[in-house]
Design a protein around this motif. Structure first.
Motif, PDB file in Angstrom:
ATOM      1  N   VAL A   1       0.827  -1.207   0.000  1.00 37.67           N
ATOM      2  CA  VAL A   1       0.000   0.000   0.000  1.00 37.67           C
ATOM      3  C   VAL A   1       0.866   1.264   0.000  1.00 37.67           C
ATOM      4  N   LYS A   2       1.867   1.306   0.867  1.00 35.77           N
ATOM      5  CA  LYS A   2       2.678   2.515   0.993  1.00 35.77           C
ATOM      6  C   LYS A   2       3.590   2.746  -0.208  1.00 35.77           C
ATOM      7  N   THR A   3       4.200   1.684  -0.714  1.00 37.68           N
ATOM      8  CA  THR A   3       5.058   1.871  -1.887  1.00 37.68           C
ATOM      9  C   THR A   3       4.237   2.203  -3.122  1.00 37.68           C
ATOM     10  N   SER A   4       3.019   1.668  -3.214  1.00 41.80           N
ATOM     11  CA  SER A   4       2.135   2.011  -4.319  1.00 41.80           C
ATOM     12  C   SER A   4       1.883   3.518  -4.345  1.00 41.80           C
ATOM     13  N   GLU A   5       1.572   4.085  -3.189  1.00 43.40           N
ATOM     14  CA  GLU A   5       1.323   5.525  -3.128  1.00 43.40           C
ATOM     15  C   GLU A   5       2.581   6.315  -3.480  1.00 43.40           C
ATOM     16  N   LEU A   6       3.716   5.881  -2.959  1.00 35.79           N
ATOM     17  CA  LEU A   6       4.966   6.570  -3.232  1.00 35.79           C
ATOM     18  C   LEU A   6       5.313   6.560  -4.723  1.00 35.79           C
ATOM     19  N   PHE A   7       5.282   5.379  -5.329  1.00 33.56           N
ATOM     20  CA  PHE A   7       5.670   5.277  -6.728  1.00 33.56           C
ATOM     21  C   PHE A   7       4.699   6.034  -7.633  1.00 33.56           C
TER      22      PHE A   7
END
Length: 268
Positions: free
Chosen positions: A228-234
């Motif tokens: 979830v967090k890396t999806s938002e970051l990328f």
């Protein structure tokens, strides 16, 4: 006995049936029908097999793609037998794919992979020097098989310019701004403690765990948190013009970093 990998193009029904068996073993799900792979190799596609002592230990499958008036090669599957992984055979198959693609007149190869899979990241971005600026949420929907179960099938879509120049990941690392902080939990797994989406830095480092499959088996909620967090970051960084162009990876570390550079793609 020898460990030398012999790579050859495959086009017979018998060879492609053998590829199916290796595909099932590695991916643990339904395989691509031979009528599909056979048709692909007769119409600009490529299937390569890697052999040791005449035994198939790896393969690569790709087919033609077309977008915006341009033809390119879609690299769909690459698999290495579990007994022969982490020996560099995946890289050898990709380099052989590059040579075959150039012979057929291709100048670009694209493919997808899970951005949380650190080994694939190191091969695709770190060694082959492909780039990524496209994040695909739940790209394939729910997939069966141990490698995919438990997480949404989010994917990077990478671009490999076959005539590109490369630049040093070490130079990028020296310039990288850290916008994510990580800590370790009681299980010894890394987690994202905090991050910022506000940055104008030239180069940004985004971490991923080096053992997402182990995390998924022992702490699924933590694996989902990474997704979830890396999806938002990328997705946020891609929307701002950042492109994944490198890898910062150190032996024995529990995380590695993608290196994203703004408005700069290798080879352009």
């Amino acid at each position: 006995m020898t460990n030398e990998l012999i790579i050859k193009s495959l086009s017979t029904l018998e060879d492609l049936q053998e590829v199916q068996q290796l595909e099932i073993l590695v991916w643990g799900m339904d395989c691509v029908p031979t009528h599909q792979t056979l048709t692909a190799v007769k119409n600009g596609g490529i299937v390569l097999g890697g052999y040791i002592d005449n035994q198939l230990v790896g393969f690569q499958y790709s087919f033609p793609g077309f977008k915006d008036g341009k033809v390119f090669l879609c690299s769909h599957l690459l698999a290495i037998h579990p007994d022969h992984q982490k020996k560099g055979y995946g890289r050898l198959l990709k380099l052989a794919q590059k040579e075959e693609a150039l012979k057929k007149g291709y100048h670009l190869i694209t493919w997808t992979y899970d951005p949380l899979e650190s080994v694939n990241a190191n091969l695709n971005i770190g060694k082959l020097k492909a780039v990524c600026r496209t994040y695909m949420e739940d790209c394939y929907g729910e997939l069966k098989g141990e490698l995919n179960e438990g997480l949404s099938t989010d994917r990077f879509m990478v671009e490999w310019n076959l005539e590109q120049e490369t630049e040093s990941d070490e130079q990028l690392t020296d310039k990288a701004t850290r916008i994510v902080t990580t800590e370790m939990n009681k299980q010894g797994f890394p987690f994202i403690e905090d991050y910022s989406l506000e940055t104008t830095a030239e180069v940004v480092a985004i971490p991923i765990p080096t053992e997402i499959q182990k995390i998924k088996k022992e702490n699924l909620s933590l694996a989902i948190d990474w997704r979830v967090k890396t999806s938002e970051l990328f997705q946020t960084l891609f929307s701002k013009g950042y492109v994944v162009v490198g890898i910062e990876r150190k032996q024995g570390e529990n995380i590695q970093n993608y290196l994203l550079k703004k408005n700069r793609i290798r080879g352009e």
